[in-house]
Write an enzyme that holds these catalytic residues in place. Structure first.
Site, PDB file in Angstrom:
ATOM      1  N   ASP A 155      -8.107   1.035   0.192  1.00  0.00           N
ATOM      2  CA  ASP A 155      -8.235   2.436   0.579  1.00  0.00           C
ATOM      3  C   ASP A 155      -8.339   2.525   2.100  1.00  0.00           C
ATOM      4  O   ASP A 155      -8.181   1.523   2.800  1.00  0.00           O
ATOM      5  CB  ASP A 155      -9.481   3.036  -0.085  1.00  0.00           C
ATOM      6  CG  ASP A 155     -10.755   2.313   0.347  1.00  0.00           C
ATOM      7  OD1 ASP A 155     -11.476   2.835   1.202  1.00  0.00           O
ATOM      8  OD2 ASP A 155     -11.018   1.201  -0.175  1.00  0.00           O
TER       9      ASP A 155
ATOM     10  N   HIS B  25      -3.263  -4.234  -4.533  1.00  0.00           N
ATOM     11  CA  HIS B  25      -3.729  -2.842  -4.606  1.00  0.00           C
ATOM     12  C   HIS B  25      -4.085  -2.433  -3.179  1.00  0.00           C
ATOM     13  O   HIS B  25      -5.201  -2.589  -2.718  1.00  0.00           O
ATOM     14  CB  HIS B  25      -4.942  -2.735  -5.526  1.00  0.00           C
ATOM     15  CG  HIS B  25      -5.464  -1.332  -5.658  1.00  0.00           C
ATOM     16  ND1 HIS B  25      -4.943  -0.436  -6.556  1.00  0.00           N
ATOM     17  CD2 HIS B  25      -6.437  -0.674  -4.998  1.00  0.00           C
ATOM     18  CE1 HIS B  25      -5.589   0.716  -6.462  1.00  0.00           C
ATOM     19  NE2 HIS B  25      -6.496   0.591  -5.505  1.00  0.00           N
TER      20      HIS B  25
ATOM     21  N   ASP C 105      -0.790  -9.516 -11.383  1.00  0.00           N
ATOM     22  CA  ASP C 105      -0.282  -9.156 -10.059  1.00  0.00           C
ATOM     23  C   ASP C 105       0.352  -7.780 -10.165  1.00  0.00           C
ATOM     24  O   ASP C 105       1.567  -7.627 -10.285  1.00  0.00           O
ATOM     25  CB  ASP C 105       0.739 -10.194  -9.592  1.00  0.00           C
ATOM     26  CG  ASP C 105       1.277  -9.882  -8.202  1.00  0.00           C
ATOM     27  OD1 ASP C 105       0.703  -9.016  -7.522  1.00  0.00           O
ATOM     28  OD2 ASP C 105       2.286 -10.515  -7.798  1.00  0.00           O
TER      29      ASP C 105
ATOM     30  N   GLU D 284      -7.070  -6.013  -5.616  1.00  0.00           N
ATOM     31  CA  GLU D 284      -7.291  -5.329  -4.347  1.00  0.00           C
ATOM     32  C   GLU D 284      -7.491  -6.372  -3.251  1.00  0.00           C
ATOM     33  O   GLU D 284      -7.757  -7.549  -3.515  1.00  0.00           O
ATOM     34  CB  GLU D 284      -8.501  -4.401  -4.430  1.00  0.00           C
ATOM     35  CG  GLU D 284      -8.625  -3.476  -3.229  1.00  0.00           C
ATOM     36  CD  GLU D 284      -9.675  -2.392  -3.412  1.00  0.00           C
ATOM     37  OE1 GLU D 284      -9.678  -1.447  -2.612  1.00  0.00           O
ATOM     38  OE2 GLU D 284     -10.481  -2.490  -4.354  1.00  0.00           O
TER      39      GLU D 284
END
Length: 545
Positions: free
Chosen positions: A148, A474, A519, A528
Site C-alpha cells: 500500500d 501484492h 504467487d 505482499e
C-alpha cells in the site's frame, strides 16, 4: 512431480552446497554450462519432512568450489541453473538495496535511476492531524511501507535499524553502489546505503512533534485502490502519537547519529538532538501510549501489546552512543518489565527468545544489538550475548528436524514468514560473531538457500533473482504499471499457514507449511512486500562470508 529444490542464484566457493530432492535417487551429478560433469555424488535419504510435506533426499556438493555456471541432475530430472563464485550474490545485493529507492514517496524518483519503473510525484499534499484542530503538516518523503502507500513510524524505524546495524557490524556494505542519486556530505558524497537511509530518516524527523512525541503513521483513511501512487489523491491523515513510535525513533536516531557523524556532523547532531527530545518525552510519559486504528480506518495498524521492548531498545541505543549510566539503568528496568510481561503473555509475535527479536512487534533484539556493539562486560551486555548464542543453538536444533536444514518450525510460518526466517538468520549471523560455530554458518546458508529456491514451492522469493523467481507481488505500482516484470529485489512475505485472504483460502488448510503459498497479486497474506522484509536480508547478505 519429481523436482530438485535448490538455491537458484548461487553459492560462495567455500560454503556448504546442498540440494533437496523429493524423489528417490541414489546418484546425482553437477554439470557445467558445457554439459560436462563437474561433480558426482550420492544422495542421503532424510525422510518425511513435516514442514515441507516431502519425502526428502539431500544431495551435498560442498566440495565444488570452481567458479562457473552449473545445473544439478538426478536421473532424468534437471535442476535450475546456479552459479558458484565470490561474485554470485553481487546482483542480489544491489537489487535488495535499490528496492528502497523504488519505494520512495514524494517527488524523489527520477527516470535516470528508476528507468521504466519511474512514476510521477506522489503524496505531496500536507497531512491533516486526525482529531485535532491544527494546521496540516508537511510529512512528504520517506518510503512507501508495503503493498500500500502508507508510511509508518515504527515500521520505518525498524527497517532503518536493520540497515544501520548492518553498517555497524559489517562496514564493508558501504562500498556497495546500486545506482541511486548521490547525496553530498562534509567529505564529498555519502555512501549509497547511507544516502538512501537518509531519505527515510528525513521523513521520520517530520513525524516528530515539537514536544518530542512521534505520530504513529501517515496514511489515507482507507487503503487506496490498485492505482499508481501519483493517482492516490485522497486526504492524508497523521494519526495519534504512540510511545511505541516515539521510543523507536529515539533509538534509531541515536543509532544513526553515531554513524552519520563521520560524514555530516551537523546532521548527526540534529539526529541526536531529536533522539534526546523523544527520550525526554518518554520519561515525562512513563505510562504506555499504544495505538489502535481510528474507527472505520483500515490502513496498517502496527499494534503492539506493550512498549517495554521499544523503551528498552531506546535506552540501549542511547547507552551505546553516549555511555551515560542513566540509560543503562533505564534499560535494566525495561528489560525486567519485558521479561515479566512475556512470562504471562498469551499472544507472542515472536516464537523464540524475546530478547533476540528484531522486528517491529518486539524490539528487544535491537536493543541487544546495541549492547553487543558496546563491547563491555556488564550484566546487560553479557545477557545480550548469551541470549543471541542460545537462540542460535535453538535454531540450529530446529534445522536438524527437516531435510532442508531450515531453522523454522510449522508455527513460524505466519504472515511474513520470510521475515521470521530473516530475523532468525540475523540472530545466527550475530551469534556467529560472538561465538564462531560452523553449525551457525550452515544454518545461515540453508536459510538463504530456502529464500532463493530450495523450498517445496520451487520458487525464489526475491524478484528478478533465480530462474523461478516470483513475479506477482501484492504491490500496487507493479500490479498496474503495465510492465510485465516487477522491479528486482523484492522479498515476498512467503508461506503462511493462516491463509488470511480469500485467494489464499483456495489452498487446502491441511497443506504442509512450506506449501501455503501462491504467487498471486491478490494474496496479501502470502505475497505482499514491505521495507522491513528487505532490510534484514541486507543485513544477512552484508555478513555473509
Amino acid at each position: 512431480m519429481n523436482k530438485i529444490f535448490m538455491n537458484q542464484v548461487g553459492y560462495l566457493p567455500g560454503s556448504v552446497k546442498r540440494a533437496v530432492l523429493n524423489f528417490p535417487a541414489e546418484d546425482f551429478r553437477v554439470v557445467d554450462e558445457n554439459g560436462d560433469t563437474a561433480y558426482e555424488g550420492k544422495t542421503r535419504h532424510f525422510g518425511n519432512d513435516d514442514i515441507s510435506g516431502e519425502d526428502t533426499y539431500v544431495a551435498d556438493f560442498t566440495i565444488l568450489s570452481e567458479a562457473g555456471s552449473y545445473r544439478l541432475e538426478a536421473g532424468d530430472v534437471k535442476g535450475p541453473e546456479f552459479k558458484v563464485g565470490y561474485a554470485c550474490f553481487d546482483k542480489l545485493k544491489r537489487d535488495i538495496c535499490k528496492c528502497f529507492y523504488y519505494l520512495r514517496c514524494g517527488d524523489a524518483l527520477a527516470r535516470r535511476y528508476a528507468g521504466e519503473y519511474y512514476h510521477e510525484p506522489c503524496h505531496m499534499s500536507k497531512a491533516t492531524v486526525y482529531g485535532e484542530d491544527v494546521e496540516p503538516v508537511d510529512v512528504t518523503g520517506g518510503w512507501h511501507d508495503a503493498g500500500d502507500y502508507g508510511r509508518y513510524s515504527t515500521a520505518g524505524a525498524v527497517a532503518v535499524a536493520h540497515l544501520l546495524y548492518a553498517v555497524r557490524f559489517f562496514p564493508n556494505i558501504l562500498d556497495l553502489e546500486f545506482d541511486i542519486p548521490k547525496e553530498k556530505c562534509d567529505n564529498g558524497q555519502l555512501p549509497d546505503l547511507l544516502a538512501e537511509v537518509k531519505v527515510e530518516l528525513d521523513f521520520l524527523m517530520k513525524m516528530q512533534r515539537e514536544n518530542g512525541s512521534v505520530w504513529h503513521k501517515v496514511t489515507t483513511f482507507n487503503h487506496a485502490d490498485f492505482i499508481m501512487p501519483e493517482d492516490d489523491k485522497n486526504e492524508l491523515f497523521l494519526f495519534p502519537v504512540s510511545s511505541l513510535a516515539t521510543a523507536d525513533i529515539a533509538a534509531v536516531f541515536a543509532l544513526a547519529s553515531g554513524i552519520y557523524k563521520d560524514y555530516d556532523k551537523a546532521y548527526a547532531d540534529k539526529l541526536m538532538e531529536r533522539a534526546l527530545l523523544a527520550y525526554d518525552w518518554l520519561r515525562e510519559n512513563p505510562k504506555e501510549v499504544l495505538f489502535r486504528n481510528a474507527e472505520g480506518s483500515n490502513t496498517g495498524e502496527y499494534p503492539e501489546a506493550e512498549d517495554y521492548s521499544n523503551r528498552y531498545w531506546a535506552a540501549c541505543s542511547l547507552y551505546e552512543t553516549t555511555s551515560e549510566g542513566c540509560y543503562y539503568q533505564d534499560a535494566m528496568e525495561q528489560k525486567a518489565k519485558l521479561e515479566a510481561f512475556n512470562k504471562v503473555a498469551t499472544m507472542k509475535l515472536y516464537q523464540g527468545d524475546v530478547m533476540t527479536c528484531l522486528g517491529w512487534g518486539d524490539d528487544g533484539g535491537l536493543g541487544g544489538l546495541s549492547l553487543i556493539l558496546k563491547k563491555e562486560d556488564n550484566a546487560l551486555t553479557l545477557a545480550a550475548r548469551e541470549s543471541f548464542v542460545n537462540e542460535a543453538k535453538r535454531l540450529v536444533a530446529n534445522g536438524e528436524k527437516n531435510g532442508f536444514n531450515l531453522c523454522m518450525e510449522r508455527k513460524d510460518f505466519i504472515w511474513g514468514s520470510n521475515m521470521e526466517l530473516l530475523k532468525y538468520m540475523m540472530v545466527l549471523t550475530v551469534a556467529n560473531l560472538i561465538n564462531k560455530d560452523e553449525a551457525f554458518e550452515d544454518a545461515i546458508v540453508a536459510g538463504l538457500d530456502y529464500l532463493l529456491g530450495c523450498n517445496s514451492m520451487d520458487v525464489s522469493y526475491v524478484t528478478g533473482n533465480g530462474e523461478k523467481a516470483f513475479k506477482n507481488p501484492h504491490l500496487r505500482p507493479t500490479a498496474v504499471d503495465d510492465i510485465e516484470e516487477p522491479w528486482p529485489g523484492l522479498v515476498s512475505g512467503g508461506p503462511n499457514i493462516g491463509l488470511q485472504d480469500e485467494k489464499a483460502q483456495t489452498i487446502p488448510k491441511d497443506s504442509a507449511a512450506m506449501k501455503c503459498y501462491l504467487d498471486d497479486v491478490a494474496c496479501y497474506s502470502l505475497n505482499e512486500i514491505t521495507i522491513y522484509w528487505n532490510s534484514p536480508l541486507v543485513f544477512v547478505m552484508a555478513g555473509l562470508k
